[in-house]
Motif scaffolding. Sequence first.
Motif, PDB file in Angstrom:
ATOM      1  N   LYS A 163     -69.456 -19.732   4.598  1.00  9.61           N
ATOM      2  CA  LYS A 163     -68.148 -20.015   4.098  1.00  9.61           C
ATOM      3  C   LYS A 163     -67.927 -20.252   2.715  1.00  9.61           C
ATOM      4  O   LYS A 163     -68.846 -20.526   1.876  1.00  9.61           O
ATOM      5  CB  LYS A 163     -67.887 -21.565   4.742  1.00  9.61           C
ATOM      6  N   VAL A 164     -66.719 -19.958   2.069  1.00  8.73           N
ATOM      7  CA  VAL A 164     -66.578 -19.776   0.718  1.00  8.73           C
ATOM      8  C   VAL A 164     -65.825 -21.199   0.214  1.00  8.73           C
ATOM      9  O   VAL A 164     -64.920 -21.658   0.852  1.00  8.73           O
ATOM     10  CB  VAL A 164     -65.658 -18.458   0.346  1.00  8.73           C
ATOM     11  N   ALA A 165     -66.581 -21.675  -0.537  1.00 10.16           N
ATOM     12  CA  ALA A 165     -66.223 -22.685  -1.272  1.00 10.16           C
ATOM     13  C   ALA A 165     -65.023 -22.772  -2.318  1.00 10.16           C
ATOM     14  O   ALA A 165     -64.103 -23.251  -2.205  1.00 10.16           O
ATOM     15  CB  ALA A 165     -67.259 -23.718  -1.884  1.00 10.16           C
ATOM     16  N   CYS A 166     -65.323 -21.756  -3.197  1.00 13.96           N
ATOM     17  CA  CYS A 166     -64.340 -21.241  -4.324  1.00 13.96           C
ATOM     18  C   CYS A 166     -64.769 -20.285  -5.087  1.00 13.96           C
ATOM     19  O   CYS A 166     -65.997 -19.686  -5.095  1.00 13.96           O
ATOM     20  CB  CYS A 166     -64.065 -22.573  -5.091  1.00 13.96           C
ATOM     21  N   ARG A 167     -63.943 -19.818  -6.147  1.00 13.56           N
ATOM     22  CA  ARG A 167     -64.375 -18.860  -6.853  1.00 13.56           C
ATOM     23  C   ARG A 167     -63.925 -19.212  -8.289  1.00 13.56           C
ATOM     24  O   ARG A 167     -62.794 -19.755  -8.416  1.00 13.56           O
ATOM     25  CB  ARG A 167     -63.794 -17.264  -6.634  1.00 13.56           C
ATOM     26  N   VAL A 168     -64.916 -19.167  -9.284  1.00  8.09           N
ATOM     27  CA  VAL A 168     -64.494 -19.615 -10.755  1.00  8.09           C
ATOM     28  C   VAL A 168     -64.916 -18.717 -11.710  1.00  8.09           C
ATOM     29  O   VAL A 168     -65.836 -17.706 -11.523  1.00  8.09           O
ATOM     30  CB  VAL A 168     -65.292 -20.803 -11.066  1.00  8.09           C
ATOM     31  N   THR A 169     -64.261 -18.635 -12.682  1.00  3.73           N
ATOM     32  CA  THR A 169     -64.762 -17.543 -13.933  1.00  3.73           C
ATOM     33  C   THR A 169     -65.266 -18.449 -15.021  1.00  3.73           C
ATOM     34  O   THR A 169     -64.539 -19.408 -15.403  1.00  3.73           O
ATOM     35  CB  THR A 169     -63.331 -16.906 -14.312  1.00  3.73           C
ATOM     36  N   LEU A 170     -66.448 -18.163 -15.702  1.00  2.00           N
ATOM     37  CA  LEU A 170     -67.099 -18.899 -16.594  1.00  2.00           C
ATOM     38  C   LEU A 170     -66.384 -18.622 -18.027  1.00  2.00           C
ATOM     39  O   LEU A 170     -66.389 -17.288 -18.248  1.00  2.00           O
ATOM     40  CB  LEU A 170     -68.587 -18.675 -16.508  1.00  2.00           C
ATOM     41  N   ASP A 171     -66.118 -19.649 -18.783  1.00  2.00           N
ATOM     42  CA  ASP A 171     -65.702 -19.313 -19.955  1.00  2.00           C
ATOM     43  C   ASP A 171     -66.871 -19.616 -20.856  1.00  2.00           C
ATOM     44  O   ASP A 171     -68.028 -19.994 -20.424  1.00  2.00           O
ATOM     45  CB  ASP A 171     -64.400 -20.368 -20.433  1.00  2.00           C
ATOM     46  N   ALA A 172     -66.852 -19.497 -22.178  1.00  2.00           N
ATOM     47  CA  ALA A 172     -67.880 -19.695 -23.041  1.00  2.00           C
ATOM     48  C   ALA A 172     -68.658 -21.044 -22.903  1.00  2.00           C
ATOM     49  O   ALA A 172     -69.661 -21.251 -22.935  1.00  2.00           O
ATOM     50  CB  ALA A 172     -67.462 -19.270 -24.633  1.00  2.00           C
ATOM     51  N   GLU A 173     -67.746 -21.984 -23.146  1.00  2.00           N
ATOM     52  CA  GLU A 173     -68.185 -23.466 -22.750  1.00  2.00           C
ATOM     53  C   GLU A 173     -69.008 -23.548 -21.528  1.00  2.00           C
ATOM     54  O   GLU A 173     -70.006 -24.354 -21.552  1.00  2.00           O
ATOM     55  CB  GLU A 173     -66.927 -24.289 -23.091  1.00  2.00           C
ATOM     56  N   SER A 174     -68.320 -23.346 -20.380  1.00  2.00           N
ATOM     57  CA  SER A 174     -68.832 -23.653 -19.132  1.00  2.00           C
ATOM     58  C   SER A 174     -70.330 -22.927 -19.004  1.00  2.00           C
ATOM     59  O   SER A 174     -71.202 -23.338 -18.569  1.00  2.00           O
ATOM     60  CB  SER A 174     -68.001 -23.114 -17.892  1.00  2.00           C
ATOM     61  N   ALA A 175     -70.333 -21.561 -19.478  1.00  2.00           N
ATOM     62  CA  ALA A 175     -71.629 -20.630 -19.568  1.00  2.00           C
ATOM     63  C   ALA A 175     -72.656 -21.485 -20.287  1.00  2.00           C
ATOM     64  O   ALA A 175     -73.908 -21.525 -19.885  1.00  2.00           O
ATOM     65  CB  ALA A 175     -71.194 -19.258 -19.915  1.00  2.00           C
ATOM     66  N   LYS A 176     -72.332 -21.884 -21.392  1.00  2.00           N
ATOM     67  CA  LYS A 176     -73.306 -22.431 -22.432  1.00  2.00           C
ATOM     68  C   LYS A 176     -73.530 -23.871 -21.773  1.00  2.00           C
ATOM     69  O   LYS A 176     -75.090 -24.001 -21.791  1.00  2.00           O
ATOM     70  CB  LYS A 176     -72.485 -22.849 -23.717  1.00  2.00           C
ATOM     71  N   ASN A 177     -72.877 -24.568 -20.966  1.00  6.28           N
ATOM     72  CA  ASN A 177     -73.325 -25.933 -20.450  1.00  6.28           C
ATOM     73  C   ASN A 177     -74.513 -25.561 -19.258  1.00  6.28           C
ATOM     74  O   ASN A 177     -75.278 -26.213 -19.076  1.00  6.28           O
ATOM     75  CB  ASN A 177     -72.012 -26.586 -19.584  1.00  6.28           C
ATOM     76  N   PHE A 178     -74.000 -24.300 -18.469  1.00  9.40           N
ATOM     77  CA  PHE A 178     -75.064 -24.063 -17.406  1.00  9.40           C
ATOM     78  C   PHE A 178     -76.356 -23.577 -17.900  1.00  9.40           C
ATOM     79  O   PHE A 178     -77.369 -23.868 -17.333  1.00  9.40           O
ATOM     80  CB  PHE A 178     -74.463 -22.956 -16.539  1.00  9.40           C
ATOM     81  N   LYS A 179     -76.325 -22.720 -18.969  1.00  7.46           N
ATOM     82  CA  LYS A 179     -77.337 -22.462 -19.559  1.00  7.46           C
ATOM     83  C   LYS A 179     -78.384 -23.467 -20.175  1.00  7.46           C
ATOM     84  O   LYS A 179     -79.642 -23.544 -19.884  1.00  7.46           O
ATOM     85  CB  LYS A 179     -77.304 -21.383 -20.743  1.00  7.46           C
ATOM     86  N   GLU A 180     -77.599 -24.719 -20.817  1.00  2.00           N
ATOM     87  CA  GLU A 180     -78.501 -25.796 -21.128  1.00  2.00           C
ATOM     88  C   GLU A 180     -78.958 -26.301 -20.065  1.00  2.00           C
ATOM     89  O   GLU A 180     -80.359 -27.090 -20.282  1.00  2.00           O
ATOM     90  CB  GLU A 180     -77.629 -26.525 -21.887  1.00  2.00           C
ATOM     91  N   LYS A 181     -78.404 -26.601 -19.220  1.00  2.00           N
ATOM     92  CA  LYS A 181     -79.040 -27.519 -17.798  1.00  2.00           C
ATOM     93  C   LYS A 181     -79.835 -26.784 -17.144  1.00  2.00           C
ATOM     94  O   LYS A 181     -80.853 -27.351 -16.532  1.00  2.00           O
ATOM     95  CB  LYS A 181     -77.617 -27.622 -16.911  1.00  2.00           C
ATOM     96  N   ILE A 182     -79.891 -25.354 -17.415  1.00  2.00           N
ATOM     97  CA  ILE A 182     -81.066 -24.837 -16.543  1.00  2.00           C
ATOM     98  C   ILE A 182     -82.130 -24.660 -17.419  1.00  2.00           C
ATOM     99  O   ILE A 182     -83.469 -24.832 -17.163  1.00  2.00           O
ATOM    100  CB  ILE A 182     -80.428 -23.090 -16.262  1.00  2.00           C
ATOM    101  N   ASP A 183     -82.151 -24.584 -18.889  1.00  2.00           N
ATOM    102  CA  ASP A 183     -83.175 -24.949 -19.725  1.00  2.00           C
ATOM    103  C   ASP A 183     -83.748 -26.123 -19.535  1.00  2.00           C
ATOM    104  O   ASP A 183     -85.165 -26.168 -19.694  1.00  2.00           O
ATOM    105  CB  ASP A 183     -82.821 -24.564 -21.068  1.00  2.00           C
ATOM    106  N   ASP A 184     -83.218 -27.373 -19.064  1.00  2.00           N
ATOM    107  CA  ASP A 184     -83.656 -28.552 -19.244  1.00  2.00           C
ATOM    108  C   ASP A 184     -84.162 -28.787 -17.774  1.00  2.00           C
ATOM    109  O   ASP A 184     -84.231 -30.032 -17.480  1.00  2.00           O
ATOM    110  CB  ASP A 184     -82.799 -29.466 -19.536  1.00  2.00           C
ATOM    111  N   GLU A 185     -83.996 -27.739 -16.889  1.00  2.00           N
ATOM    112  CA  GLU A 185     -84.415 -27.956 -15.506  1.00  2.00           C
ATOM    113  C   GLU A 185     -83.892 -29.123 -14.757  1.00  2.00           C
ATOM    114  O   GLU A 185     -84.124 -29.933 -13.998  1.00  2.00           O
ATOM    115  CB  GLU A 185     -85.984 -28.174 -15.494  1.00  2.00           C
ATOM    116  N   TYR A 186     -82.528 -29.086 -14.940  1.00  2.00           N
ATOM    117  CA  TYR A 186     -81.595 -30.270 -14.169  1.00  2.00           C
ATOM    118  C   TYR A 186     -81.391 -29.808 -12.778  1.00  2.00           C
ATOM    119  O   TYR A 186     -81.708 -28.697 -12.376  1.00  2.00           O
ATOM    120  CB  TYR A 186     -80.055 -30.264 -14.702  1.00  2.00           C
ATOM    121  N   ARG A 187     -81.274 -31.074 -11.880  1.00  2.00           N
ATOM    122  CA  ARG A 187     -81.425 -30.702 -10.354  1.00  2.00           C
ATOM    123  C   ARG A 187     -80.056 -31.274  -9.864  1.00  2.00           C
ATOM    124  O   ARG A 187     -79.509 -32.307 -10.601  1.00  2.00           O
ATOM    125  CB  ARG A 187     -82.333 -31.262  -9.735  1.00  2.00           C
TER     126      ARG A 187
END
Length: 534
Positions: free
Chosen positions: A102-126
């Motif tokens: 089942k598809v929940a949604c589709r989003v397009t990452l802008d510069a800020e949201s991509a930056k936030n995702f990368k920071e949280k991945i670096d800090d091993e957020y769960r």
Amino acid sequence: MGSSSAGVTTLFFSLLLLISSAHSFYLPGVAPRDFQRGDPLQVKVNKLSSTKTQLPYDYYFLKYCKPTKIMNSAENLGEVLRGDRIENSMYTFNMREEQPCKVACRVTLDAESAKNFKEKIDDEYRVNMILDNLPVAVLRQRRDGSPSTTYEHGFRVGFKGNYAGSKEEKYFINNHLSFRVMYHKDLETDSARIVSFEITPNSINHEYKDWDEKNPQLTTCNQNTKNIIQGSTVPQEVDTDKVVVFTYDVSFKESDVKWASRWDTYLLMNDDQIHWFSIINSLMIVLFLSGMVAMIMMRTLYRDIANYNQLETQDEAQEETGWKLLHGDVFRAPINSGLLCVYVGTGVQLFAMALVTMIFAVLGFLSPSNRGGLMTAMVLLWVFMGLFGGYSSARLYKMFKGAEWKRNTLKTAFMFPGILFSIFFVLNALIWGEKSSGAVPFGTMFALVCLWFGISVPLVFVGSYLGFKKPAIEDPVKTNKIPRQIPEQAWYMKPVFSILIGGILPFGAVFIELFFILTSIWLNQFYYILTSYS
């Protein structure tokens, strides 16, 4: 003795942590919920947490799928102080009806949201999710390689790695979630109770031809087959202008685990076993040494006090040598007697809070199933134990022949709580500046101030009034009017050196367990004593 007392207090709190979820999880007011086939279920989302940093964030801080209206679940004081933010999500399904894709949604990452995702991945957020009051668990391999099943809290936001021979590490997001709901079925009524909530995250770069918002069709995720991922092993990269499709599937499996035992699974979320031997060993060392010293001192003092009370002339007292010459100065009020009274009153208030909390925990009123219950209980009990803090402070103050009991009461009620609240306010402002969900809202801050000024302070005054009305505690021996002159002490008898040497033993006894305790608290790990369930 002071450092030994600190060791006992630390180990006391370690036992509080370990039994804070003792006994059955069938709590008053937490009744099981029966689900029929087809009943709607909605996964709730909680905070984003990390083992590398102590700043939690709201789930929707990242650009995840958002429902039309975000509704916050009712939260108690302890949940707010812990940084929990429980909200609804786009992940919905029906009880005992499998959902292949089942598809929940589709989003397009802008510069800020991509930056936030990368920071949280670096800090091993769960990502933490909840279904029927059960936090999500992720299956993992044990570090020792044993085949036994273990779990961990939440699933990772994403991961870093090289793909397709690329030398540069890239960021990938877990955008496909495979939910697995375990249920215990009632054979008579055909109803079921949820006993486990597991998840397997995956990163998939979904492919599609023409996107239809009402009925999206993906070539990498087919709703008509159990083979959810067809031929696509390409992970979803995180970068600016990347289109991310969030999907999920749901499976159900019957389980023999009963509802009352469903929290037992979370015992396996640690590779480290509870350090029972180390805790008991440390506790016994501190208690044995403290008790031995106290016993020797008490026997000696009782004998000497009886002898001193029988002395008729000062000449007989002068025949004594050594420390016994100080019997007339032992109970002299210290220079900062008022400060000592404040210390004692605050310590009694904290000790009473911890003791009653342990009693409630042993009786089964506190457990992980009641999120924030332990924190709420400790805050409220500290407020109400102000009565005992004021009473003990006033009794000691009157023993020192103090006359300004109102000033002493004000210090007891405001000194340590004021210092802690000031530090808490500054740290909360810094956390608020980081947009973390750990920041306490203004309403909760105001509620804490009201509890402090409206309940704790008046109870401290009531206890102090009752304590000061009591007759003063009499010293067992008379105190000399002229204090004895203290001779010059050797360097190893200086207070700083004596404190350091005297604190080595209790510090060595509690250091390992103190690290274990604080780690468990920060990581929200569960420990409880297994008992049989009826």
